[in-house]
Design a protein around this motif. Structure first.
Motif, PDB file in Angstrom:
ATOM      1  N   LYS A  32       0.834  -1.217   0.000  1.00 44.89           N
ATOM      2  CA  LYS A  32       0.000   0.000   0.000  1.00 44.89           C
ATOM      3  C   LYS A  32       0.861   1.256   0.000  1.00 44.89           C
ATOM      4  CE  LYS A  32      -4.386  -1.540   1.876  1.00 44.89           C
ATOM      5  NZ  LYS A  32      -5.147  -1.759   3.095  1.00 44.89           N
ATOM      6  N   ALA A  53       0.987   4.172  -2.864  1.00 44.88           N
ATOM      7  CA  ALA A  53       0.865   5.608  -2.579  1.00 44.88           C
ATOM      8  C   ALA A  53       2.044   6.369  -3.178  1.00 44.88           C
ATOM      9  CB  ALA A  53       0.809   5.831  -1.067  1.00 44.88           C
ATOM     10  N   ASN A  61       2.024   9.124  -6.196  1.00 46.69           N
ATOM     11  CA  ASN A  61       2.641  10.433  -5.968  1.00 46.69           C
ATOM     12  C   ASN A  61       3.674  10.749  -7.055  1.00 46.69           C
ATOM     13  OD1 ASN A  61       4.953  12.064  -4.879  1.00 46.69           O
ATOM     14  ND2 ASN A  61       3.415  12.475  -3.272  1.00 46.69           N
TER      15      ASN A  61
END
Lengths: 861, 183
Positions: free
Chosen positions: B147, B151, B155
């Motif tokens: 996870k 992320a 980004n």
């Protein structure tokens, strides 16, 4: 000097064909004669008391003459004393003599064994040789010393005592010795059986030695496969067999003993029966009967000795023959050329119809014909099993050709001595052997082995150059940096080491302060142990170690008076408690203890100690010592387990000052000034010497810290983070050292690195490089490389190939067995082998243009 | 196996402090206390000054880093040039190198200290050793790492797409055409 002895012996009977008595009779005749004289003298002193016994009873007591009694008793005791002394002398001389002969036997046998051809060792297991050379020879040595003296003494004593008895009573004598011949029949029968079992025992012991030897050599494989059961089973068979053999052997041995004893007891029975009868009837004096009985007792001793000697002789003969039999192989080449000097070759090699067949009849090479000019560089290539390595071994005289002729500069290789070959030919084996010892020992092995110092020990510059040529510099530098150098060795280099330290601290200041916390006497060191913080130095005699500090009166007084003892024990207890709570279930895993002052092996002890204490503080001295130890090993900046009270830091620094000033009397001012002087690039200041306390070396910039590694000494501080690569700092430092020609000093130290048993502490590549350097250091016109670089990475292989191509061009004939064909273009000529024959030859370009076997081979790789 | 029978009274305040620090990181948010304490115990503090390289692209990976203080830049090296991908601070996306815990590979990016930074590092060896002891925790740890990785990926992609010149855009015509190759 040694070689002369060998030459002389070459006229003698070959070592393995000598009889056991050859060794005994060959030398030391003077000592043996002396031994005999002493034995004869001792005999007299042993018979004399018997005569005195008779006279004491028959004359002194019978005539009631006190004077005579004293005289005879005096003579008796004197003779007994002298008999004792001579016996002692005989024993000593025998043992010394035996060991001397054993020494000669062992030396000459080893000399022979070393020269046996390689083919011999393909079949012979090391365990057999080791067992034969050590334990088996030892048991013979015991026999050797008495081999002559014992039978002579026994036979003479036997005759003398029998003679004495005979003068007393011929009838009784004949009767009492009449049983002896019986023994002569029974005992040899038993002995025969003993010998048979003994042979089997020796064979089994050797086989067992081989299994153990193989297991230890292959211990990697055993561990990797967890083949413990398999190996144990292999061994168990031999253990059982040996047990059953020894059992049977002992049955026979004690059977012999039983027979002996039985016969011995029959004698007195006859004596009492008949002697008593005669005495009662007045045909025999009482004195004579007593003397006769004593004599009978004495006569049985030499008889028993003779029997025992007989057994020992049989045993030794069996062992001796078993040893000599296995080594009875002819030596192929003399060590020194007889009647001429050592040949200096130009390096031409000529083979005509050379063939090589192994004993089983398999032909490895046939009809090889080739001519190699001096200084030519030749590559031998081919598929595995094509015979290229065998061919190289033939050229190095390590194998003996079966047919054809091989000439070096026109000399037949078979007629050349080992000295001729080793002077001219250097060989690098595919799996080189590294000897136990230092790297230096291994590098200079070939040079030192050269007889008569024909080759000089290479100059340091040459050694360094060779190390660089083969790409060993980095490794040896690392060994050097990680060495703890002995005091004597540091002394001449101390200035240079301090200069290196100066370079690192001063010139590489920025890198340095990032990765190292410098030893500063005034500051608390976060990356050093509390022990180092407190003691701030080391004792050359090993005082003030963590283990011994609790027993050190001075230290304990200091710790108690400053209240530190309590604090440290508390810290240690906290470390133990947290560790136990955290790692309670993982106490057996070493990994979890890497960042902890406790070692995994200590976990259980601390665990039970902490459980025992509960919430109490430790009171017993030994418990307190345990926790104190933990605290002293604690490194605040590295051990996560607890944090330390900042107040403790300053208390420790203060205690350190007291310790240095008052206990070991180090001038702190000078020590601290040292740092500043050091960094200001002024002269290095030696500390004022306090001779009485010179045992202590404080962490002052002008001191070499003898108990630390060289790297520690150069960095003069503790590394801040293990993670951070200090490689950068070290690389820069090495560059700086190179500029000032200091780097060779470190290499010199690294050369003293002990490679461990058979080079175990070196990697495969390092071993290979050491072997290559060893060969490069040896002067010789012919260099044979048998896949010498095969276990190295490509860059290293290329580098060494370049040295061969450039440095040896025009200086040496090169024969290289090569697997990687991309290394062959620089060779003058390439011979391609297949199934034991040469199928192609020519330069790289020629062979590639031919598009034959070489081309195919090159394409497929 | 992981039941801790001992009273919690004696735990070192120091380890507690690191543990509660670790708790702030998304990877450790659901980790049980006793496991977290082991992480705290096995983690190592490292300091870098501004400008220093923390991770060098191409070197073998062996640990992940958590930022305690300071700012770190993640860059991609291509043709001897460094391309900026991401800035990390102690507040948001405050760690890097998390994949090193799961697998051995050569770093595919570089990390540099922008300010003086204090980091906490956890080695793959420690990660493996801990999960040998607490195997039931492993799936959760992997999920957390994945996870985090997603992320980060989002980004970085956002940043790249934001800075990609319009001409370099290629519209996605069919659903299953090509995929963009990013790090």
């Amino acid at each position: 000097m040694a070689t002369k002895t060998w030459q002389k012996q070459s006229d003698d009977i070959p070592v393995c064909q000598r009889s056991l008595f050859y060794w005994i009779l060959r030398k030391h005749r003077g000592i043996q004669l002396l031994l005999l004289v002493i034995i004869l003298t001792s005999l007299f002193f042993r018979v004399f008391p018997l005569e005195m016994q008779r006279r004491i009873i028959n004359e002194a007591i019978h005539l009631r003459d006190e004077q005579l009694l004293f005289l005879y008793c005096g003579l008796y005791i004197g003779a007994v004393l002298l008999a004792g002394i001579t016996k002692y002398l005989i024993n000593v001389i025998q043992t010394v003599l035996g060991q001397k002969i054993l020494m000669e036997m062992r030396t000459e046998l080893y000399h022979h064994i070393l020269q046996l051809p390689l083919q011999f060792y393909r079949k012979m297991q090391p365990g057999t040789v080791i067992s034969a050379m050590t334990a088996e020879l030892n048991s013979i040595g015991f026999f050797l010393g008495g081999a002559l003296a014992i039978p002579v003494t026994s036979i003479l004593s036997f005759l003398v005592f029998v003679g004495f008895m005979f003068t007393l009573s011929p009838l009784l004598t004949l009767l009492s010795i009449s049983i002896y011949p019986l023994e002569l029949i029974v005992i040899p029968l038993l002995q025969k059986r003993y010998n048979r079992l003994n042979k089997k025992r020796i064979k089994t012991t050797r086989a067992m030695a081989n299994v153990v030897n193989e297991a230890i050599s292959g211990i990697h494989e055993i561990h990797a496969n967890a083949a413990y059961d398999l190996e144990e089973k292999r061994m168990a068979g031999f253990i059982d067999r040996l047990y059953s053999l020894l059992k049977r052997l002992l049955f026979v041995k004690y059977g012999i003993k039983f027979a002996n004893n039985l016969f011995q007891s029959v004698g007195p029975f006859i004596l009492f029966l008949i002697g008593g009868y005669l005495a009662i009837n007045g045909q025999f004096t009482l004195g004579a009967l007593v003397a006769f009985l004593s004599a009978y007792e004495k006569v049985y001793d030499p008889w028993k000795e003779m029997l025992e000697y007989y057994q020992a002789l049989q045993d030794a003969q069996v062992r001796y023959k078993q040893i000599m039999q296995i080594f009875d192989v002819e030596i192929e080449h003399l060590i020194l050329p007889g009647g001429r000097g050592i040949i200096e070759l130009q390096g031409a090699i000529e083979l005509k119809n050379v063939g090589f067949t192994v004993e089983s009849g398999v032909k490895l090479l046939s009809n090889i014909t080739m001519q190699i000019r001096p200084n030519e560089q030749v590559a031998l290539v081919g598929f595995s099993g094509s015979g290229k390595s065998t061919l190289a071994l033939l050229m190095a005289q390590l194998y003996k050709l079966s047919s054809g002729s091989l000439q070096l500069d026109g000399y037949d290789i078979n007629t050349m001595s080992k000295a001729d070959i080793s002077r001219n030919i250097t060989m690098i084996a595919q799996h080189p052997f590294i000897f136990t010892g230092t790297i230096r020992d291994n590098l200079l092995y070939s040079v030192r082995a050269a007889a008569d110092g024909e080759q000089e020990v290479p100059a340091r510059r040459r050694i360094m150059m060779t190390i660089r040529d083969v790409g060993l510099e980095e490794d040896i530098l690392r060994f050097g940096l990680n060495s703890v150098i002995p005091y004597e060795r540091v002394a001449p280099l101390k200035r240079k080491f301090l200069r290196m330290r100066h370079i690192i601290i001063h010139e590489l200041h920025e890198d340095y302060t990032k990765s190292v916390e410098i030893y500063d006497a005034r500051k608390f060191l976060h990356y050093s142990t509390l022990r180092d913080n407190l003691i701030f130095g080391d004792s050359l005699r090993g005082r003030y170690t963590v283990e011994s500090m609790a027993d050190d009166h001075d230290i304990m007084e200091l710790l108690t008076s400053t209240g530190l003892e309590n604090e440290l024990v508390r810290l240690g207890l906290a470390i133990a408690r947290v560790t136990i709570e955290l790692l309670g279930e993982f106490g057996d895993d070493e990994f979890f203890f890497r960042g902890n002052p406790m070692e995994s092996g200590e976990f259980e002890r601390y665990n039970s100690l902490v459980q025992e204490l509960g919430d109490e503080a430790p009171q017993k001295k030994q418990d307190r010592t345990m926790f104190l130890k933990l605290a002293l090993r604690f490194i605040p900046g590295r051990h996560n387990i607890v944090t330390m009270d900042p107040a403790l830091e300053s208390a420790i620094t203060e205690a350190r000052e007291t310790f240095l000033n008052d206990i070991v009397k180090v001038d702190l001012e000078t020590c601290c000034h040292g740092i500043e002087d050091f960094q200001m690039e002024q002269n290095l200041l030696d500390l004022p010497r306090f001779e009485q306390e010179r045992d202590f070396i404080a962490y002052c910039p002008s001191e070499y810290l003898y108990s630390h590694t060289l790297l520690d000494n150069l960095l003069f501080g503790a590394l801040k983070e293990e993670l951070r690569e200090n490689q950068h700092l070290i690389e820069n430092a090495m560059d700086a050292f190179r500029r000032e020609r200091l780097v060779d000093e470190i290499i010199d130290v690294g050369l003293d690195f002990n490679v461990g048993s058979q080079g175990d502490r070196l990697s495969g590549g390092q071993k290979q490089k050491v072997a290559i350097a060893r060969a490069f250091l040896k002067q010789g016109r012919i260099l044979i490389m048998d896949e010498a670089t095969a276990s190295l990475d490509n860059t290293s292989q290329g580098k060494i190939q370049q040295v061969v191509d450039k440095k040896f061009r025009g200086k040496k004939t090169i024969i290289a067995v090569i697997h990687r064909l991309d290394l062959t273009p620089s060779y003058d000529r390439i011979f391609v082998l297949k199934a034991g024959s040469i199928i192609e030859q020519g330069s790289y370009d020629e062979l590639m243009a031919q598009k034959g076997a070489f081309y195919e081979l090159a394409k497929s790789t | 196996m992981n039941s801790q029978n001992q009273p919690d009274t004696d735990t070192g305040a120091h380890l507690k402090e690191i543990s509660s620090f670790l708790r702030h990181f998304s990877v450790f948010q659901e980790t049980p206390v006793e496991v977290l304490k082991l992480y705290a115990y096995l983690s190592q503090k490292v300091e870098y000054s501004a400008g220093e390289t923390i991770i060098q692209q191409g070197r073998p990976s062996d640990r992940m880093y958590l930022i305690m203080q300071g700012k770190v830049s993640i860059c991609e090296e291509r043709n001897e040039q460094h391309f900026f991908l991401q800035d990390l601070t102690e507040t948001e996306l405050n760690c890097f190198g998390e994949l090193a815990l799961l697998a051995k590979f050569d770093w595919f990016f570089s990390a540099r200290a922008i300010t003086d930074v204090t980091l906490l590092s956890i080695s793959r060896e420690a990660f493996i050793k801990i999960h040998e002891r607490f195997p039931e925790q492993y799936p959760l740890a992997v999920e957390r790492i994945v996870k985090l990785r997603v992320a980060r990926f989002v980004n970085q992609i956002d940043y790249l797409l934001d800075h990609l010149p319009k001409e370099a855009w290629k519209e996605c015509k069919i659903l299953t055409d090509d995929t963009t190759d990013t790090t």
